[in-house]
Design an enzyme around this catalytic site. Structure first.
Site, PDB file in Angstrom:
ATOM      1  N   TYR A 150       0.847  -1.207   0.000  1.00  0.00           N
ATOM      2  CA  TYR A 150       0.000   0.000   0.000  1.00  0.00           C
ATOM      3  C   TYR A 150       0.882   1.257   0.000  1.00  0.00           C
ATOM      4  O   TYR A 150       0.620   2.210  -0.728  1.00  0.00           O
ATOM      5  CB  TYR A 150      -0.910  -0.022   1.224  1.00  0.00           C
ATOM      6  N   ILE A 151       1.929   1.249   0.821  1.00  0.00           N
ATOM      7  CA  ILE A 151       2.819   2.413   0.901  1.00  0.00           C
ATOM      8  C   ILE A 151       3.470   2.654  -0.464  1.00  0.00           C
ATOM      9  O   ILE A 151       3.491   3.789  -0.977  1.00  0.00           O
ATOM     10  CB  ILE A 151       3.875   2.200   2.018  1.00  0.00           C
TER      11      ILE A 151
END
Ligand code: NAD
Length: 258
Positions: free
Chosen positions: A162-163
């Protein structure tokens, strides 16, 4: 009630991930600011309900179910917007999906692919269809992509895919802004902080005390409500932000400034 003098008066704006959370709230806020809204998400029933709610409040809304990971679905929604409304002026590319903070070396390829598919390919598909449609139907337009504070810095809550994906959304935002600025298209991103939606609720349910911890990390000592993000998106889509492009605007209560 749609505001004929609102910041989005007369504009046709597509919203992805419109069935819940920030996207659903954005549909209400954009309509109240005078936009005709074109709603996209996978859950047809929720989209139809929201379109009815907006129409009943004197707004204009079109619901077209689809998956942002499918270029064909995205094309269908953009075509429907231009067919029904005659133009496309704006897009809030907001559909996204989180990933739990599993240690990177224990995260499998399927999770990496799933997270990149929704968050990055979804925005990619949208930009490729929306930008030419805006140029040909409206002579330009504005796009806002939903990134995250996790698109600017690492964060203790989400997983590495996600990052990385939210960092990629900011890269796509800058590239598109650079390539289409001379044709009247502005492209910006929001670095969204912890906001009270279904996506965050999953994490709040899992970790006791998380909301207090997230609140303590921000300068204003609370998490955001969806309308606070939606209002920032409305401003970036409107003419009041006419010299802002390629930017990532934190809507995070100051978390990334600390
Ligand atoms: N809530 C937060 O704390 C927070 C923080 C930072 C960033 N964000 C970002 O904000 C955006 C909106 O998130 P939210 O909090 O409202 O979450 P949410 O889960 O309430 O809403 C996400 C929306 O995206 C839709 N969606 C998911 N996958 C899709 C797909 N493949 N095709 C079409 N639609 C799809 C969902 O159906 C839903 O309507 C996301 O991009 C998210 O990453 C949220």
């Amino acid at each position: 009630m749609a505001d004929r003098d609102g910041v989005l008066a007369g504009k046709v704006v597509m919203i992805t991930g419109a069935s819940s959370g920030i996207g659903a709230t954005a549909a209400r806020v954009f309509s109240a600011e005078g936009a005709s809204v074109v709603l996209m998400a996978r859950r047809e029933g929720l989209l139809d309900e929201l379109a009815h709610e907006i129409t009943a409040a004197d707004g204009t809304a079109l619901a077209v179910a689809g998956d942002v990971t499918s270029a064909r679905d995205v094309r269908r929604v953009v075509d429907a917007a231009v067919d029904a409304c005659g133009r496309l002026d704006g897009a809030f590319n907001n559909a996204g999906s989180g990933s739990p903070r599993t240690p990177l070396h224990l995260t499998d390829d399927a999770e990496y692919d799933r997270v990149f598919d929704v968050n990055v390919r979804g925005v990619w598909n949208c930009l490729r269809e929306q930008i030419p449609a805006m140029i040909s139907s409206a002579g330009g337009g504005a796009v806002v992509n939903s990134s995250s504070t996790a698109g600017l810095v690492s964060h203790h809550l989400p997983g590495a895919p996600y990052i990385a994906a939210k960092h990629a959304v900011i890269g796509l935002t800058k590239a598109a802004a650079d390539q289409y600025g001379d044709r009247g298209v502005r492209v910006n991103a929001l670095a969204i902080g912890a906001t009270r939606t279904e996506l965050l609720q999953t994490a709040l349910d899992r970790y006791e005390g998380l909301e207090d911890r997230l609140a303590a990390e921000s300068m204003v000592r609370r998490i955001a409500e969806p309308y606070e993000v939606a209002r920032a998106a409305a401003w970036l889509l409107g003419d009041g932000s006419s010299f802002i492009t390629g930017a990532t605007v934190p809507v995070d209560g100051g978390v990334t400034a600390l």
